[in-house]
Write a protein that holds these residues in place. Structure first.
Motif, PDB file in Angstrom:
ATOM      1  N   GLN A   1      49.488  74.722  99.253  1.00  0.00           N
ATOM      2  CA  GLN A   1      50.784  74.258  98.747  1.00  0.00           C
ATOM      3  C   GLN A   1      50.979  72.774  99.025  1.00  0.00           C
ATOM      4  O   GLN A   1      51.560  72.049  98.210  1.00  0.00           O
ATOM      5  N   TRP A   2      50.484  72.307 100.165  1.00  0.00           N
ATOM      6  CA  TRP A   2      50.569  70.883 100.511  1.00  0.00           C
ATOM      7  C   TRP A   2      49.744  70.055  99.544  1.00  0.00           C
ATOM      8  O   TRP A   2      50.164  68.976  99.101  1.00  0.00           O
ATOM      9  N   LEU A   3      48.557  70.545  99.188  1.00  0.00           N
ATOM     10  CA  LEU A   3      47.691  69.837  98.250  1.00  0.00           C
ATOM     11  C   LEU A   3      48.360  69.649  96.886  1.00  0.00           C
ATOM     12  O   LEU A   3      48.198  68.606  96.242  1.00  0.00           O
TER      13      LEU A   3
ATOM     14  N   ALA B   1      51.986  63.627  94.286  1.00  0.00           N
ATOM     15  CA  ALA B   1      53.339  63.218  93.919  1.00  0.00           C
ATOM     16  C   ALA B   1      54.053  62.578  95.104  1.00  0.00           C
ATOM     17  O   ALA B   1      54.806  61.604  94.941  1.00  0.00           O
ATOM     18  N   THR B   2      53.813  63.107  96.308  1.00  0.00           N
ATOM     19  CA  THR B   2      54.445  62.539  97.505  1.00  0.00           C
ATOM     20  C   THR B   2      53.926  61.138  97.782  1.00  0.00           C
ATOM     21  O   THR B   2      54.701  60.208  98.064  1.00  0.00           O
ATOM     22  N   LEU B   3      52.602  60.973  97.687  1.00  0.00           N
ATOM     23  CA  LEU B   3      52.005  59.644  97.918  1.00  0.00           C
ATOM     24  C   LEU B   3      52.476  58.640  96.859  1.00  0.00           C
ATOM     25  O   LEU B   3      52.717  57.465  97.169  1.00  0.00           O
ATOM     26  N   LYS B   4      52.609  59.108  95.629  1.00  0.00           N
ATOM     27  CA  LYS B   4      53.065  58.219  94.561  1.00  0.00           C
ATOM     28  C   LYS B   4      54.467  57.712  94.848  1.00  0.00           C
ATOM     29  O   LYS B   4      54.768  56.528  94.669  1.00  0.00           O
ATOM     30  N   ALA B   5      55.353  58.600  95.310  1.00  0.00           N
ATOM     31  CA  ALA B   5      56.724  58.197  95.622  1.00  0.00           C
ATOM     32  C   ALA B   5      56.750  57.193  96.770  1.00  0.00           C
ATOM     33  O   ALA B   5      57.519  56.212  96.743  1.00  0.00           O
ATOM     34  N   ILE B   6      55.892  57.420  97.777  1.00  0.00           N
ATOM     35  CA  ILE B   6      55.835  56.486  98.914  1.00  0.00           C
ATOM     36  C   ILE B   6      55.319  55.127  98.455  1.00  0.00           C
ATOM     37  O   ILE B   6      55.836  54.080  98.850  1.00  0.00           O
ATOM     38  N   LYS B   7      54.289  55.146  97.593  1.00  0.00           N
ATOM     39  CA  LYS B   7      53.687  53.895  97.102  1.00  0.00           C
ATOM     40  C   LYS B   7      54.692  53.089  96.301  1.00  0.00           C
ATOM     41  O   LYS B   7      54.764  51.850  96.430  1.00  0.00           O
ATOM     42  N   GLU B   8      55.513  53.776  95.494  1.00  0.00           N
ATOM     43  CA  GLU B   8      56.515  53.069  94.704  1.00  0.00           C
ATOM     44  C   GLU B   8      57.528  52.382  95.615  1.00  0.00           C
ATOM     45  O   GLU B   8      57.977  51.272  95.335  1.00  0.00           O
ATOM     46  N   GLY B   9      57.893  53.013  96.690  1.00  0.00           N
ATOM     47  CA  GLY B   9      58.814  52.406  97.641  1.00  0.00           C
ATOM     48  C   GLY B   9      58.193  51.211  98.339  1.00  0.00           C
ATOM     49  O   GLY B   9      58.844  50.178  98.549  1.00  0.00           O
TER      50      GLY B   9
ATOM     51  N   THR C   1      49.868  55.304 106.035  1.00  0.00           N
ATOM     52  CA  THR C   1      50.314  56.532 105.357  1.00  0.00           C
ATOM     53  C   THR C   1      49.127  57.329 104.848  1.00  0.00           C
ATOM     54  O   THR C   1      49.070  58.563 105.024  1.00  0.00           O
ATOM     55  N   LYS C   2      48.174  56.649 104.209  1.00  0.00           N
ATOM     56  CA  LYS C   2      46.996  57.342 103.691  1.00  0.00           C
ATOM     57  C   LYS C   2      46.181  57.967 104.823  1.00  0.00           C
ATOM     58  O   LYS C   2      45.695  59.098 104.692  1.00  0.00           O
ATOM     59  N   ALA C   3      46.069  57.229 105.921  1.00  0.00           N
ATOM     60  CA  ALA C   3      45.313  57.769 107.061  1.00  0.00           C
ATOM     61  C   ALA C   3      46.021  58.992 107.649  1.00  0.00           C
ATOM     62  O   ALA C   3      45.369  59.994 107.996  1.00  0.00           O
ATOM     63  N   ASP C   4      47.351  58.926 107.750  1.00  0.00           N
ATOM     64  CA  ASP C   4      48.112  60.050 108.280  1.00  0.00           C
ATOM     65  C   ASP C   4      47.962  61.277 107.374  1.00  0.00           C
ATOM     66  O   ASP C   4      47.823  62.413 107.856  1.00  0.00           O
ATOM     67  N   PHE C   5      47.991  61.041 106.058  1.00  0.00           N
ATOM     68  CA  PHE C   5      47.839  62.154 105.130  1.00  0.00           C
ATOM     69  C   PHE C   5      46.439  62.762 105.213  1.00  0.00           C
ATOM     70  O   PHE C   5      46.274  63.986 105.122  1.00  0.00           O
ATOM     71  N   ASP C   6      45.415  61.903 105.375  1.00  0.00           N
ATOM     72  CA  ASP C   6      44.053  62.430 105.504  1.00  0.00           C
ATOM     73  C   ASP C   6      43.916  63.282 106.758  1.00  0.00           C
ATOM     74  O   ASP C   6      43.300  64.360 106.731  1.00  0.00           O
ATOM     75  N   LYS C   7      44.520  62.789 107.853  1.00  0.00           N
ATOM     76  CA  LYS C   7      44.447  63.540 109.117  1.00  0.00           C
ATOM     77  C   LYS C   7      45.210  64.866 108.995  1.00  0.00           C
ATOM     78  O   LYS C   7      44.756  65.923 109.465  1.00  0.00           O
ATOM     79  N   MET C   8      46.387  64.810 108.361  1.00  0.00           N
ATOM     80  CA  MET C   8      47.182  66.019 108.170  1.00  0.00           C
ATOM     81  C   MET C   8      46.406  67.032 107.339  1.00  0.00           C
ATOM     82  O   MET C   8      46.394  68.234 107.640  1.00  0.00           O
ATOM     83  N   GLY C   9      45.753  66.571 106.277  1.00  0.00           N
ATOM     84  CA  GLY C   9      44.976  67.464 105.422  1.00  0.00           C
ATOM     85  C   GLY C   9      43.834  68.117 106.178  1.00  0.00           C
ATOM     86  O   GLY C   9      43.572  69.318 106.013  1.00  0.00           O
TER      87      GLY C   9
END
Length: 368
Positions: free
Chosen positions: A218-220, A225-233, A252-260
Motif C-alpha cells: 500500500q505504501w508503494l 504521488a507523495t514524493l511528487k507533492a514534496i518535490k513541488e513544495g 527525503t529520498k534517502a528517508d523514503f529508500d530506508k523506509m521502503g
C-alpha cells in the motif's frame, strides 16, 4: 421520563447530614394536592412513519386517557393530598411501533410532594420525584428492556399474581385478555444462524481489509504521488534557497529508500499475520457451521439456553389479535412494584398507598 429514586428532598437531607450541617425539618403539606390529567395533544412524531393516521393517534390518546382515568379513581389520587401527580403520554416513541400492527403508547404518573418548613410555611413542590410507568401494547417492557437484542433475552420470571394478572420479576404487572404467550422461545437453530451470519460478515470484512495487500504494498502505491507533492513544495523553496531545497530533497529520498527497505523486510511476517487473522475468523465460521450441522432436527427446535443456563425469549409476534383495531388496548404493563417496598421519600409513601388501593381487577376488566 427519567427515573428518580428517593425524592430530591430526601437527597438534600442525606447530603446535609453527611456534611454535618443542620437541616430544618420538612413538613409534608397535605392541605395542597393537584392531579393533572395530561395534555390534550400528545407527541406522536413517528406514528405516521409506521402507517398510522392522525385520527388513529387521537383515538389511541383517548383510549390511553380512559385507562389512566381508571387509575385516577384510586382514593389516594382523587384527589392526591400533599402531592402533585401528573400524567404524561406519547405514542410510537422509542421504536415501540416498529414492525407490529397495534399502536403502542407510553404513559404514567409523575409524583412530587408538597412541603413546607417551620420557618417558611409557604407550600413548595419538590422539583423531582419518582413515577409509575404504564406501557400500552409494548411487549418489550416485560423484559425490562427498551431495545431488543437480536439473540433475545432471559425468560422473565413470574413472581406473583394480582387479580389474575401476572407480576414479572422487576415489578411489572401484566394485563391482557389475549390467550397467546407474550414471548416465544428462541431456538438453538435461530441463534446458530444469527451467529453464522455475523461470522460471515466478519470474514468478509477481514478479507477486504487484508486484501488490500501488505502495508509495504500500500505504501508503494502512494510513494510516487507523495514524493511528487514534496518535490513541488521544495521547488517553491528552491527559488529563494536552492541549496537548502536540494539538501531537503536528497534527505527525503534517502528517508523514503530506508523506509521502503525496512517495510520490505517486515512484509513477509505481516502477510503471514494477516493470513492468520483471516484464518481465525474463517475457523470460527466453520466451527459454527459444523455445530449447526451436528444438531438433529429435534435439537434445532429446542430453546436456546444463555450463559446462566436459562431459556432465551423474544416478543411473540403472534401474541396480537389480528382482527382487533390498531388502536385497541390489548396489553398493559405497569411497573407498579419496580421500587423497593422500603424506598425512602414522601413520594414513595404515595406509591405504597397506590399499591394498596389500586383496583387491578377493574383495570384488567377495561382491557378487552
Amino acid at each position: 421520563m427519567k427515573r428518580s429514586g428517593a425524592c430530591l428532598l430526601s437527597a438534600v437531607l442525606l447530603l446535609n447530614a453527611a456534611s454535618g450541617t443542620a437541616q430544618e425539618k420538612f413538613i409534608h403539606h397535605k392541605e395542597k394536592g393537584v392531579y393533572h390529567i395530561g395534555p390534550a395533544q400528545i407527541p406522536a412524531y413517528y406514528a405516521s412513519s409506521h402507517g398510522f393516521t392522525a385520527a388513529q393517534v387521537n383515538t389511541m390518546r383517548q383510549n390511553m386517557h380512559n385507562f389512566m382515568e381508571l387509575m385516577h379513581k384510586t382514593s389516594c389520587l382523587n384527589p392526591p393530598k400533599g402531592y402533585e401527580v401528573g400524567v404524561w403520554a406519547s405514542v410510537c416513541g422509542d421504536g415501540s411501533c416498529y414492525n407490529q400492527k397495534p399502536m403502542a403508547g407510553f404513559t404514567g404518573l409523575r409524583i412530587r410532594e408538597y412541603y413546607s418548613t417551620k420557618s417558611n410555611p409557604t407550600p413548595r413542590r419538590a422539583d423531582e420525584g419518582p413515577g409509575i410507568h404504564v406501557w400500552i401494547n409494548d411487549l418489550r417492557h416485560g423484559l425490562g428492556r427498551h431495545n431488543l437484542d437480536k439473540l433475545g433475552y432471559q425468560e422473565p420470571e413470574v413472581i406473583d399474581h394480582i387479580a389474575g394478572c401476572p407480576v414479572l420479576k422487576g415489578g411489572y404487572v401484566v394485563i391482557t385478555k389475549n390467550q397467546k404467550p407474550l414471548y416465544r422461545y428462541v431456538t438453538r437453530e435461530e441463534v446458530h444462524k444469527i451467529l453464522i451470519k455475523d461470522a460471515e460478515d466478519d470474514v468478509k470484512k477481514m478479507t477486504e481489509i487484508h486484501g488490500k495487500g501488505s502495508a509495504y504494498q500500500q505504501w508503494l502505491k502512494d510513494k510516487d504521488a507523495t514524493l511528487k507533492a514534496i518535490k513541488e513544495g521544495l521547488d517553491v523553496l528552491a527559488k529563494t534557497d536552492p541549496a537548502g531545497a536540494k539538501a531537503k530533497w536528497e534527505k527525503t529520498k534517502a528517508d523514503f529508500d530506508k523506509m521502503g527497505e525496512d517495510m520490505k523486510k517486515q512484509e513477509a511476517g505481516q502477510i503471514q499475520e494477516n493470513k492468520k487473522a483471516v484464518g481465525a475468523f474463517e475457523k470460527r465460521l466453520q466451527d459454527l457451521r459444523d455445530q449447526l450441522a451436528a444438531l438433529s432436527p429435534e435439537e434445532r427446535k429446542k430453546p436456546y439456553l444463555n450463559g446462566n443456563n436459562l431459556k432465551v425469549v423474544q416478543p411473540n409476534p403472534e401474541f396480537w389479535d389480528p382482527v382487533r383495531k390498531p388502536t385497541d388496548i390489548q396489553l398493559v404493563i405497569i411497573d407498579l412494584y419496580f421500587y423497593h417496598e422500603k424506598e425512602e421519600g414522601l413520594a414513595h409513601d404515595l406509591i405504597r398507598e397506590i399499591r394498596k388501593t389500586l383496583n387491578i381487577a377493574e383495570l384488567a376488566a377495561s382491557v378487552k
